[in-house]
Design an enzyme around this catalytic site. Structure first.
Site, PDB file in Angstrom:
ATOM      1  N   TYR A  10      -8.448  15.644  22.606  1.00  0.00           N
ATOM      2  CA  TYR A  10      -7.177  15.683  23.338  1.00  0.00           C
ATOM      3  C   TYR A  10      -6.652  17.106  23.494  1.00  0.00           C
ATOM      4  CZ  TYR A  10      -6.321  10.699  23.837  1.00  0.00           C
ATOM      5  OH  TYR A  10      -6.393   9.388  24.243  1.00  0.00           O
ATOM      6  N   ASP A  30     -18.479  21.627  23.207  1.00  0.00           N
ATOM      7  CA  ASP A  30     -18.433  20.475  22.315  1.00  0.00           C
ATOM      8  C   ASP A  30     -19.846  20.113  21.887  1.00  0.00           C
ATOM      9  OD1 ASP A  30     -15.949  18.297  21.831  1.00  0.00           O
ATOM     10  OD2 ASP A  30     -17.957  17.538  21.385  1.00  0.00           O
ATOM     11  N   CYS A 274      31.282  12.845  -0.813  1.00  0.00           N
ATOM     12  CA  CYS A 274      30.879  11.940   0.280  1.00  0.00           C
ATOM     13  C   CYS A 274      29.390  11.617   0.285  1.00  0.00           C
ATOM     14  CB  CYS A 274      31.278  12.546   1.628  1.00  0.00           C
ATOM     15  SG  CYS A 274      33.057  12.713   1.847  1.00  0.00           S
ATOM     16  N   LYS A 277      27.774   9.505  -2.822  1.00  0.00           N
ATOM     17  CA  LYS A 277      28.267   8.132  -2.983  1.00  0.00           C
ATOM     18  C   LYS A 277      27.915   7.268  -1.771  1.00  0.00           C
ATOM     19  CE  LYS A 277      32.988   8.301  -1.074  1.00  0.00           C
ATOM     20  NZ  LYS A 277      32.727   7.250  -0.056  1.00  0.00           N
TER      21      LYS A 277
END
Length: 445
Positions: A10, A30, A274, A277
């Protein structure tokens, strides 16, 4: 430019076709002869939007061809892009077998071709494959130097150029990238990569090689985290009878805190009244509804582990007299509730460190209500630990942890290894300069 692209999967296939479409002369390489034949027939070896038409066009014009012959490709190019796969090993580690093999093959041909001043001029090897930081400099460059018989940056160029292509839209992403990252071994190598992408939009970042390697992982880890976060929140919302898409529509509309650079700088642990909790209550609600939320459930343990890293930095110094600048959970406040600096002080004190703390905003006589209750529970010895001045802490401490940007603290911190070891929890404004100094340790940079 004349470019060879190794690997026609790809990334390689799209890179080769798009570079050819930009006017470069490209040779795809390749080991799979079927892929080579498909490309030479003007057909795409991968299924991807727009790639078939693009390959047909650039092969017809002669801008792209393919071969299985490494020598032919390297001899016929100025730049080699390595786009081979780096899959996972069974244990999760990165497989570099294909990278090493291709690097050896390219190096052998470069030895024959000659480097700087050779028949083809200086060749630049550009690694586009995803690889962990250190792979290029510690593994691949030595392989190249061994096989070429020369020196990277002098006899041949080396760069890392991570791709940001999404399958399904990769051609579009190539021509309209979010950014271009060039990890350059030397300036000339970076120039060669930059020349490949002339005219493409998006900001260009020229960075050290390991930084370029790490950026790809930062991107993909965050993308996975975002998807997992959205899915977990969706599951909790569904269990609680809430429309999760409506929740996320409002969440995404906040570009000041949510979808923004806010909170995305490495620093110290979070705390306050804040975040801890609310995370606990959300995870508890999920558990009651039998909804598994492993990401959300591990945010607080992750935060605690980061705090522990700070403790370990102090332990490694071997010093016993410690100083801490900053105590409140956020600069400019006196809120100590669930402050990670309070937790840090508690752990150090519990380990027997002789500790002094300075925070200009914290005075026991001014602490009230829940704030006072919290500190009396977590750090009952605070009165004896608080110092009256920055100088008192510096005179006492052999190792100093900096958790505040208070100008009075920053201006008093010694340089060059004089005074206590500095453990930087917040990435000090002069952190880059301090890195080269003895007696400075950063928490996460």
């Amino acid at each position: 430019m004349r470019v060879s692209v190794f690997g026609l999967g790809y990334v390689g296939c799209v890179s080769a076709a798009c570079l050819a479409g930009m006017g470069h002369e490209v040779i795809g390489v390749d080991v799979n002869q079927v892929k080579v034949d498909l490309v030479n027939d003007g057909k795409a070896p991968v299924v991807e939007e727009r790639i078939g038409e693009l390959i047909a066009e650039v092969v017809r014009t002669g801008a792209l061809r393919a071969t299985a012959d490494v020598r032919e490709a390297v001899m016929g190019s100025e730049v080699s892009l390595v786009c081979v796969g780096t899959p996972s090993e069974p244990n999760g580690s990165l497989c570099t077998t294909y990278l090493e093999r291709v690097t050896e093959q390219i190096g052998a041909v470069l030895a024959e071709r000659g480097g700087l001043g050779g028949r083809g001029g200086r060749h630049t090897v550009v690694f586009r494959s995803t690889m962990l930081p250190g792979t290029c400099l510690n593994l691949l460059v030595p392989i190249l130097e061994k096989h070429v018989g020369g020196t990277a940056g002098a006899d041949f160029g080396v760069a890392v150029n991570p791709e940001f292509l999404r399958e399904g839209t990769s051609v579009r992403d190539f021509y309209d990238p979010p950014k271009t990252v060039i990890g350059e071994f030397d300036r000339a190598s970076g120039d060669a990569v930059l020349a490949l992408y002339g005219g493409l939009p998006g900001e260009v970042f020229r960075v050290p090689v390991p930084t370029a390697e790490a950026i790809k992982y930062a991107d993909n880890a965050f993308h996975g985290l975002k998807i997992g976060f959205a899915n977990e929140l969706g599951a909790v919302c569904q269990a609680l009878g809430v429309d999760s898409h409506q929740v996320m529509d409002v969440f995404l509309a906040d570009r000041k805190l949510n979808i923004s650079p806010a909170y995305l700088r490495p620093g110290f642990a979070f705390g306050g009244s804040c975040l801890p909790k609310d995370l606990r209550s959300l995870v508890h609600a999920a558990q009651r509804a039998d909804v598994s939320v492993p990401i959300l459930a591990h945010v607080l343990p992750s935060n605690s582990a980061h705090l522990q890293r700070a403790v370990e930095l102090v332990e490694r110094t071997g010093k016993r007299r410690a100083g801490l600048f900053g105590l409140s959970f956020k600069p400019g406040t006196d809120d100590l509730r669930e402050s990670p600096l309070v937790e840090l002080a508690e752990r150090l004190f519990g380990k027997g460190y002789d500790l002094k703390i300075y925070d200009a905003n914290v005075s026991l006589s001014r602490l009230l209500g829940a704030n006072r209750e919290y500190i009396e529970t977590r750090l009952p010895h605070l009165a004896q630990l608080l110092a009256d001045s920055v100088g008192e802490v510096l005179e006492h401490a052999e190792v100093c942890l900096v958790g505040t940007r208070d100008p009075a603290v920053l201006s008093a911190l010694p340089h060059g290894g004089d005074g206590p070891v500095i453990v930087d929890l917040i990435h000090l404004p002069d952190a880059e300069a301090r890195r080269a100094e003895p007696g400075y340790v950063g928490l996460a940079w």
